[in-house]
Design a protein around this motif. Sequence first.
Motif, PDB file in Angstrom:
ATOM      1  N   ASP A  31      36.427   5.455 -22.117  1.00 45.09           N
ATOM      2  CA  ASP A  31      35.267   4.635 -22.452  1.00 45.09           C
ATOM      3  C   ASP A  31      33.986   5.457 -22.371  1.00 45.09           C
ATOM      4  O   ASP A  31      33.006   5.179 -23.058  1.00 45.09           O
ATOM      5  N   VAL A  32      34.014   6.455 -21.504  1.00 49.32           N
ATOM      6  CA  VAL A  32      32.807   7.243 -21.229  1.00 49.32           C
ATOM      7  C   VAL A  32      33.105   8.704 -21.563  1.00 49.32           C
ATOM      8  O   VAL A  32      34.159   9.215 -21.200  1.00 49.32           O
ATOM      9  N   ASP A  49      31.099   3.955 -30.382  1.00 48.71           N
ATOM     10  CA  ASP A  49      31.589   2.942 -29.422  1.00 48.71           C
ATOM     11  C   ASP A  49      31.868   3.493 -28.030  1.00 48.71           C
ATOM     12  O   ASP A  49      32.507   2.816 -27.218  1.00 48.71           O
ATOM     13  N   LYS A  50      31.418   4.703 -27.749  1.00 45.54           N
ATOM     14  CA  LYS A  50      31.605   5.247 -26.401  1.00 45.54           C
ATOM     15  C   LYS A  50      30.278   5.237 -25.658  1.00 45.54           C
ATOM     16  O   LYS A  50      29.207   5.295 -26.266  1.00 45.54           O
ATOM     17  N   THR A  51      30.365   5.222 -24.345  1.00 44.58           N
ATOM     18  CA  THR A  51      29.185   5.510 -23.533  1.00 44.58           C
ATOM     19  C   THR A  51      29.062   7.025 -23.460  1.00 44.58           C
ATOM     20  O   THR A  51      29.995   7.705 -23.006  1.00 44.58           O
ATOM     21  N   ILE A  52      27.955   7.570 -23.947  1.00 47.74           N
ATOM     22  CA  ILE A  52      27.788   9.023 -24.035  1.00 47.74           C
ATOM     23  C   ILE A  52      26.828   9.486 -22.954  1.00 47.74           C
ATOM     24  O   ILE A  52      25.731   8.951 -22.826  1.00 47.74           O
ATOM     25  N   VAL A  53      27.240  10.485 -22.189  1.00 44.97           N
ATOM     26  CA  VAL A  53      26.350  11.072 -21.192  1.00 44.97           C
ATOM     27  C   VAL A  53      26.210  12.553 -21.536  1.00 44.97           C
ATOM     28  O   VAL A  53      27.047  13.376 -21.163  1.00 44.97           O
ATOM     29  N   GLN A  66      28.380  12.895 -12.534  1.00 49.87           N
ATOM     30  CA  GLN A  66      28.304  11.723 -13.415  1.00 49.87           C
ATOM     31  C   GLN A  66      29.699  11.218 -13.766  1.00 49.87           C
ATOM     32  O   GLN A  66      29.965  10.011 -13.734  1.00 49.87           O
ATOM     33  N   TYR A  70      31.219   7.390 -12.809  1.00 45.11           N
ATOM     34  CA  TYR A  70      31.796   6.429 -13.758  1.00 45.11           C
ATOM     35  C   TYR A  70      33.245   6.094 -13.384  1.00 45.11           C
ATOM     36  O   TYR A  70      33.671   4.945 -13.470  1.00 45.11           O
ATOM     37  N   GLU A  75      35.741   3.206 -14.793  1.00 48.86           N
ATOM     38  CA  GLU A  75      35.802   3.641 -16.197  1.00 48.86           C
ATOM     39  C   GLU A  75      36.683   4.884 -16.329  1.00 48.86           C
ATOM     40  O   GLU A  75      36.660   5.764 -15.466  1.00 48.86           O
TER      41      GLU A  75
END
Lengths: 245, 245
Positions: A31-32, A49-53, A66, A70, A75
């Motif tokens: 997801d991340v 559609d992803k959580t991008i860091v 990080q 998560y 996640e």
Amino acid sequence: MNYGDIYVVGIGPGDESQLTPAALKAIEYCDVVVGYKTYLDLIDYLLCDKTIVASSMRKERERCSQALEYALEGENVALISGGDPGIYGMAGLMLETVEQGGCDINVRIVPGITAANAAAALLGAPLMNDFAVISLSDLMTPWETIERRVRLAAEGDFVIALYNPASTKRRWQIETVRHIVMQYRTGDTPVGIVRNAVRQEQTVTITNLEEMLKYSIDMASVVIVGNSATYVRNGYMITPRGYHI
Amino acid sequence: MNYGDIYVVGIGPGDESQLTPAALKAIEYCDVVVGYKTYLDLIDYLLCDKTIVASSMRKERERCSQALEYALEGENVALISGGDPGIYGMAGLMLETVEQGGCDINVRIVPGITAANAAAALLGAPLMNDFAVISLSDLMTPWETIERRVRLAAEGDFVIALYNPASTKRRWQIETVRHIVMQYRTGDTPVGIVRNAVRQEQTVTITNLEEMLKYSIDMASVVIVGNSATYVRNGYMITPRGYHI
């Protein structure tokens, strides 16, 4: 609450054609996605559609923290590494971060094509006999250790693959390495320089110890110095496997 | 008549999940597939409608000659190599065969995940600092050269990845290597042994220099000997990248 898993994913040189199905699957599953911005840009087609860091260069510890945060929140996280995460990549630091956090998080390493392998394939077959892989970045290892390793590798007639050979601010290391290797090998020993392997603006140069400093060498380069048997023929750099055929 | 092209294709450890799209595409593109039978069996799902030229172990030269013959007849040929063709694989011999044949055949090397990288990912992160890759097969390189390289790599505190560490008939080499490395590193130095990486019957063992010979080591194994900073924690073998975090 259940913790998420962390996948430390090697994306290879950056081109889709060298991303393994295992790496693709791990990224799709998570997801991340955490990573250095330049690497994330190379796989942006996978990231909707992803959580991008995304973070900038040299933020390795931050990225690992990080990813851990998560995962602790439940996640599944893909931490992206260029090349192979196990070779000057993110695998070790991620495992160390989880260990120091004292938490029971599942970490899996997904290997990738590392720069030396990608560069070798473009040059011909320079790594066909025993070789040493050495990073010239002295941010993490004292220069005396690096220099000593270069000397021993040269003495042992290893083919030598150099990662992080030079940057705009840092040029004397590759000059010193050349000087050391010249004490053990002749000036016509083949040297391959591959910049941006399998990326836009790829350049592949076959030169020799004598001439190598005339060419551009930077952080996006891998330099492969042949052993005493390495030769160049028809545009290929070849190290015989051993006894000649 | 136009000649065909030769692709020397690395299939990685053997599982579909680590075969790159570039390797897949090259195999699909070719009419003829040449290789060691065991490797061809690993990719049999790709081989319907192909002309298959399978051979037994140690027929490397024959395989290269066969690939060249088909290319001279106008066929595109995939020569299959386990792992990465550029690392103790078929890349060099194929280029040498074409060169000695004096023919203008296009040869491309398609890199793959090599055994050291696959094994490292299963062990944790043992290759995070400078490392040497050495084959213990003395069929192709004189044993004195190999032994000398092991000694210099041990002296330089390189992590050491050993290919072809032992066979049913050949066990004294790994014993000698252990003996040499013990002169430079303590008995509790971590050692990883990975057999059949990413294949059926995979085994992953983390042991140390003192105990390593108690475990099964064969031709399907890669042995990774840690450097002086390598440690084991939570079932992972980790070489710190450099200065501790």
